[in-house]
Design a protein around this motif. Structure first.
Motif, PDB file in Angstrom:
ATOM      1  N   THR A 116      26.611  50.504  97.893  1.00  0.00           N
ATOM      2  CA  THR A 116      27.067  50.857  96.872  1.00  0.00           C
ATOM      3  C   THR A 116      25.926  51.819  95.769  1.00  0.00           C
ATOM      4  N   ASP A 142      26.264  39.973  87.069  1.00  0.00           N
ATOM      5  CA  ASP A 142      26.607  39.327  88.025  1.00  0.00           C
ATOM      6  C   ASP A 142      26.105  38.139  88.937  1.00  0.00           C
ATOM      7  N   GLU A 167      26.989  43.197  79.735  1.00  0.00           N
ATOM      8  CA  GLU A 167      25.667  42.968  81.185  1.00  0.00           C
ATOM      9  C   GLU A 167      25.171  41.776  80.831  1.00  0.00           C
ATOM     10  N   ARG A 203      22.266  38.138  84.641  1.00  0.00           N
ATOM     11  CA  ARG A 203      22.624  38.892  85.080  1.00  0.00           C
ATOM     12  C   ARG A 203      24.623  38.794  84.604  1.00  0.00           C
TER      13      ARG A 203
END
Ligand code: GTP
Ligand code: MN
Ligand code: MN
Ligand code: MN
Ligand code: MN
Ligand code: MN
Length: 199
Positions: free
Chosen positions: A102, A50, A138, A48
């Motif tokens: 978050t 992240d 993404e 991903r």
């Protein structure tokens, strides 16, 4: 059943909840690593944006689309092709691990698995690296999960020692067991080794 489990109906009845759907795509294969170690199965995950490993899929709005239609839409964005997902592919639902710093509202995670042909998996990999609008954004790339063990104890154990989003790591482990993609003995070995590497 893992903790945090709830039924699909209970989940959809929650008005203030957000929903996400992810899928494990997999296939059987006869190919051999180094021409001698049978791979037996191909299991797809993704790196991903992240830096965490996870399954393809994403946020779905049940007020506007069915869970399966939303998942197919996410797959089109992240993998670059249409993969029809049906209720038959549904596995289970759980609450996201508490990461409330978050998110404002509770996140509910729905998980699917879909068996494909090896050739279809190759098409997914090609599209994900070329036509997918989220490629390089993404999604940094699709990865196959090494299910075997190398001479040096690598393979699945090293893979499991990476960092995963949400409960994707247990979704992977549970699915490998449930679908008999790995023996309980080999999985236990890989888990012991991956925990030693974390310590
Ligand atoms: P945006 O389009 O940027 O909103 O992303 P997305 O819709 O693709 O959402 P994403 O795939 O990131 O999933 C939404 C949330 O679900 C994440 O923030 C994680 O908390 C969780 N999540 C993501 N991938 C997985 C996964 O493979 N397994 C599980 N259990 N949870 C995941
Ligand atoms: Mn994801
Ligand atoms: Mn996603
Ligand atoms: Mn997405
Ligand atoms: Mn999305
Ligand atoms: Mn998006």
């Amino acid at each position: 059943m893992a903790s945090g489990q709830l039924s699909r109906e209970e989940a959809l009845a929650c008005s203030g909840c957000r929903h996400a759907c992810h899928v494990m795509l997999y296939a059987d294969t006869t190919s051999k690593l180094f021409g001698r170690t049978p791979i037996r199965h191909i299991v797809l995950m993704q790196m991903r944006f992240d830096g965490l490993l996870g399954f393809p899929g994403g946020l779905v709005n049940p007020a506007e689309e069915s869970l399966e239609a939303g998942l197919s839409r996410e797959l089109l964005e992240e993998l670059g092709l249409e993969i029809p997902i049906s209720e038959e592919d549904y596995v289970e639902t759980c609450y996201a691990p508490a990461l409330s710093w978050t998110s404002k509202s509770k996140l509910i995670l729905h998980f699917y698995v879909k068996k494909m042909e090896e050739e279809q998996i190759r098409e997914v990999e090609k599209a994900a690296a070329s036509t997918a609008v989220d490629h390089g954004l993404e999604v940094m790339g699709m990865v196959r999960v090494p299910l075997f063990r190398t001479n040096h104890d690598g393979g699945l154990s090293f893979f499991l020692s990476h960092s995963f989003i949400g409960n994707a790591r247990s979704q992977l482990i549970n699915s490998l067991l449930r679908l008999h993609l790995i023996s309980p003995q080999n999985l236990a070995k890989a888990l012991r080794k991956s925990l030693r590497m974390h310590a």
